[in-house]
Enzyme design. Structure first.
Site, PDB file in Angstrom:
ATOM      1  N   GLU A 168       0.856  -1.196   0.000  1.00  0.00           N
ATOM      2  CA  GLU A 168       0.000   0.000   0.000  1.00  0.00           C
ATOM      3  C   GLU A 168       0.888   1.239   0.000  1.00  0.00           C
ATOM      4  O   GLU A 168       2.116   1.137   0.130  1.00  0.00           O
ATOM      5  CB  GLU A 168      -0.952  -0.029   1.207  1.00  0.00           C
ATOM      6  CG  GLU A 168      -2.001  -1.119   1.068  1.00  0.00           C
ATOM      7  CD  GLU A 168      -3.066  -1.109   2.143  1.00  0.00           C
ATOM      8  OE1 GLU A 168      -3.103  -0.171   2.958  1.00  0.00           O
ATOM      9  OE2 GLU A 168      -3.864  -2.054   2.167  1.00  0.00           O
ATOM     10  N   HIS A 223     -11.342   9.674   6.370  1.00  0.00           N
ATOM     11  CA  HIS A 223     -11.045   8.265   6.635  1.00  0.00           C
ATOM     12  C   HIS A 223     -10.585   7.999   8.069  1.00  0.00           C
ATOM     13  O   HIS A 223     -11.051   7.065   8.699  1.00  0.00           O
ATOM     14  CB  HIS A 223      -9.969   7.834   5.643  1.00  0.00           C
ATOM     15  CG  HIS A 223      -9.653   6.372   5.663  1.00  0.00           C
ATOM     16  ND1 HIS A 223     -10.621   5.406   5.532  1.00  0.00           N
ATOM     17  CD2 HIS A 223      -8.467   5.710   5.803  1.00  0.00           C
ATOM     18  CE1 HIS A 223     -10.053   4.200   5.581  1.00  0.00           C
ATOM     19  NE2 HIS A 223      -8.760   4.365   5.756  1.00  0.00           N
ATOM     20  N   ARG A 239      -1.348   8.982   8.906  1.00  0.00           N
ATOM     21  CA  ARG A 239      -1.121   7.571   9.234  1.00  0.00           C
ATOM     22  C   ARG A 239      -0.681   6.777   8.005  1.00  0.00           C
ATOM     23  O   ARG A 239      -1.228   6.940   6.909  1.00  0.00           O
ATOM     24  CB  ARG A 239      -2.404   6.954   9.797  1.00  0.00           C
ATOM     25  CG  ARG A 239      -2.299   5.471  10.064  1.00  0.00           C
ATOM     26  CD  ARG A 239      -3.556   4.927  10.682  1.00  0.00           C
ATOM     27  NE  ARG A 239      -4.714   5.102   9.831  1.00  0.00           N
ATOM     28  CZ  ARG A 239      -5.071   4.267   8.863  1.00  0.00           C
ATOM     29  NH1 ARG A 239      -4.346   3.198   8.616  1.00  0.00           N
ATOM     30  NH2 ARG A 239      -6.149   4.495   8.157  1.00  0.00           N
TER      31      ARG A 239
HETATM   32  C1  SIN Z   1      -7.319   0.760   2.616  1.00  0.00           C
HETATM   33  O1  SIN Z   1      -7.524  -0.435   2.444  1.00  0.00           O
HETATM   34  O2  SIN Z   1      -6.951   1.496   1.713  1.00  0.00           O
HETATM   35  C2  SIN Z   1      -7.534   1.335   3.968  1.00  0.00           C
HETATM   36  C3  SIN Z   1      -6.649   0.710   4.956  1.00  0.00           C
HETATM   37  C4  SIN Z   1      -6.173   1.728   5.941  1.00  0.00           C
HETATM   38  O3  SIN Z   1      -6.682   2.826   5.995  1.00  0.00           O
HETATM   39  O4  SIN Z   1      -5.225   1.432   6.663  1.00  0.00           O
END
Ligand code: SIN
Length: 528
Positions: A121, A338, A373
């Site tokens: 990610e 978020h 974060r």
């Molecule tokens: C995501 O799956 O993009 C969100 C996960 C997160 O915010 O850590």
């Protein structure tokens, strides 16, 4: 489950945990070994953000990775505002807890060679995101935890905590209200806030609608120190159709190769950041917003991802619900609120500045996330700090409190005149318009003035019980807006159009908020 309507006095060694997500359940399970644990949630057990988490849990489990690298990525994403000790604890303990979870039978996804499958990610320098059920990690983990707590812990559902009960400057319990407006006081040696975030104070969010920042309001009204409230993370990609959001599209989708494009096929992250579509979330979210502000729609091009439906079953369902045809390869997206990096200030054991009061998970601020974060560090935080708070409270000696007589209905309401508060929808509109992804002095000032019409400074004890939850939401909104006004720079998720740069004078500076309360004068939480 506690189903009685009347007020009840809880015995000495009781710990009250408010919330039902990963942090609440982890703490509850660990504590239940030594204490009587009562878990209170304002809706059903499944009304939390954890259940919505798609991406996964970041942890160092691969030999090509190291805890030093995970710490480094976390601090870089957090724009150096992180508490390094809190980050190290998160990362180091995180990997051993994850391995323990796997040994206990948690169904992480494995690859064809029976090796833990690791996703990537934004802003992670390694593949280190563990997942379950493809993109249903949060649901899998909450199901796993709920199966265990339902036998070990007393659970109270559909009661909203509206005030913390204080004795001097010590928190000794909570006042709750049920759906019929019946108020009860519950007493305990320790109270743990695990109420989650505040995304639902805004119109467009990935959060559960119950996430209204009430934990922030409760803690403030009890005199606790709160910190870094201006840092609200916007997730770049919520599925966006017909002017509304249908839910999150995990960053893991970009981790598997999806690119952000315009309808003409132009890559929007080209020349913006060296990490392109996997740049830190604030950079990606603002870029999408800027393109959309010009009237150009933005899409995730998923055409390069093989087996999309199998790897991302929950997102596939979302697309079906929104009537978005996956086989065309383009998913329309928009950013949305978020995650809250700031919150009730705690140490590494979840201790707040108020005796007897603890905070854990998104409502807390350990300093682990800094100004932004790192993706998939939040489930990890719930797991690690949930254990930390439990370990600490478990060791506390049981105290002998005097039993208190408690009335079912707060008699002080007789002296409270109903105050005029806005509808929740009005709060969301103001927050979205003036405290969103791009802020400035004028807008924040409009929001501040509007919120101050509702006397957020007054003691919550003077607010009628049926209005206290809304009052806590207004208090949280006001704290967020005024913190955003105070930080005259841009850093991480906090972007001020009138101060678009990081400023040296703000480096390592945190905005702390607290209410000065004269505890000699104050009476809280009903008549004691
Ligand atoms: C995501 O799956 O993009 C969100 C996960 C997160 O915010 O850590």
């Amino acid at each position: 489950m506690f189903r009685g309507r009347g007020a009840r006095t809880i015995e000495k060694d009781c710990v009250l945990i408010i919330g039902s997500g990963i942090a609440a359940c982890t703490a509850a399970l660990q504590l239940a070994k030594d204490k009587r644990v009562l878990l209170i949630t304002k809706g059903e057990l499944t009304d939390n953000n954890t259940i919505r988490a798609q991406g996964g849990i970041a942890a160092v489990v691969d030999q090509r990775d190291s805890w030093e690298l995970h710490v480094q990525d976390t601090i870089k994403a957090g724009y150096n505002l992180n508490n390094e000790e809190a980050v190290e604890l998160l990362v180091k303990k995180g990997s051993s807890y994850i391995q323990k979870l796997a040994q206990e039978g948690f169904p992480f996804d494995y690859d064809a060679n029976q090796v833990l499958s690791l996703g990537k990610e934004g802003a992670h320098s390694r593949r280190r995101i563990l997942h379950a059920g493809g993109d249903a990690t949060g649901k899998a983990i909450i199901t796993f935890l709920h199966q265990q707590i339902s036998t070990a812990i007393e659970i109270i559902t559909n009661r909203t905590v509206i005030e913390l009960i204080m004795e001097g400057n010590r928190c000794i319990g909570v006042q709750v209200i049920d759906e019929e407006g019946v108020v009860s006081n519950l007493y305990a040696d320790s109270v743990v806030l695990a109420t989650g975030g505040c995304g639902a104070l805004f119109d467009v969010t990935s959060n559960h609608p119950a996430m209204l920042g009430e934990g922030i309001g409760l803690a403030y009204q009890a005199g606790a120190i709160l910190t870094d409230l201006e840092f609200i993370q916007f997730h770049p990609t919520l599925l966006w159709k017909d002017n509304q959001s249908f839910g999150l599209i995990s960053e893991a989708v970009r981790g598997e190769g999806a690119r952000l494009v315009t309808g003409n096929g132009d890559f929007i992250m080209e020349n913006v950041h060296p990490l392109l579509d996997l740049a830190p979330r604030d950079v990606v979210a603002r870029t999408i917003q800027t393109v959309r502000n010009k009237g150009t729609a933005v899409y995730l091009d998923i055409s390069q991802i093989k087996d999309f439906r199998m790897r991302f079953p929950s997102i596939t369902t979302l697309c079906e619900e929104a009537n978005v045809n996956i086989s065309k390869g383009l998913l329309p997206v928009s950013p949305g609120v978020h995650f809250a990096m700031g919150g009730v200030q705690t140490d590494k054991y979840g201790r707040t500045s108020v005796a007897g009061l603890y905070a854990v998970g998104e409502v807390a601020c350990t300093g682990a996330h800094g100004a932004n974060r790192l993706a998939s560090n939040s489930l990890l935080e719930g797991l690690v700090y949930g254990q930390q708070v439990a370990r600490h409270i478990s060791k506390l000696p049981n105290k002998q409190q005097n039993n208190r007589k408690v009335d079912e209905t707060s008699s002080r309401d007789l002296h409270c005149s109903k105050i005029s508060l806005p509808e929740q929808a009005e709060i969301k509109k103001i927050m979205t318009e003036y405290a969103g992804i791009q802020r400035d002095y004028q807008g924040l000032q409009v929001a501040k003035n509007w919120l101050e019409n509702f006397c957020v400074h007054k003691p919550i004890a003077s607010v009628p019980s049926t209005q206290k939850a809304l009052f806590n939401q207004l208090t949280a909104s006001w704290l967020l807006v005024t913190s955003a006004l105070a930080r005259n720079e841009s850093r991480g998720s906090h972007y001020r159009m009138d101060f678009p740069e990081n400023r040296e004078s703000w480096e390592n500076k945190h905005i702390e908020r607290y209410k000065e309360i004269d505890w000699q004068q104050a009476i809280t939480g009903g008549e004691l």
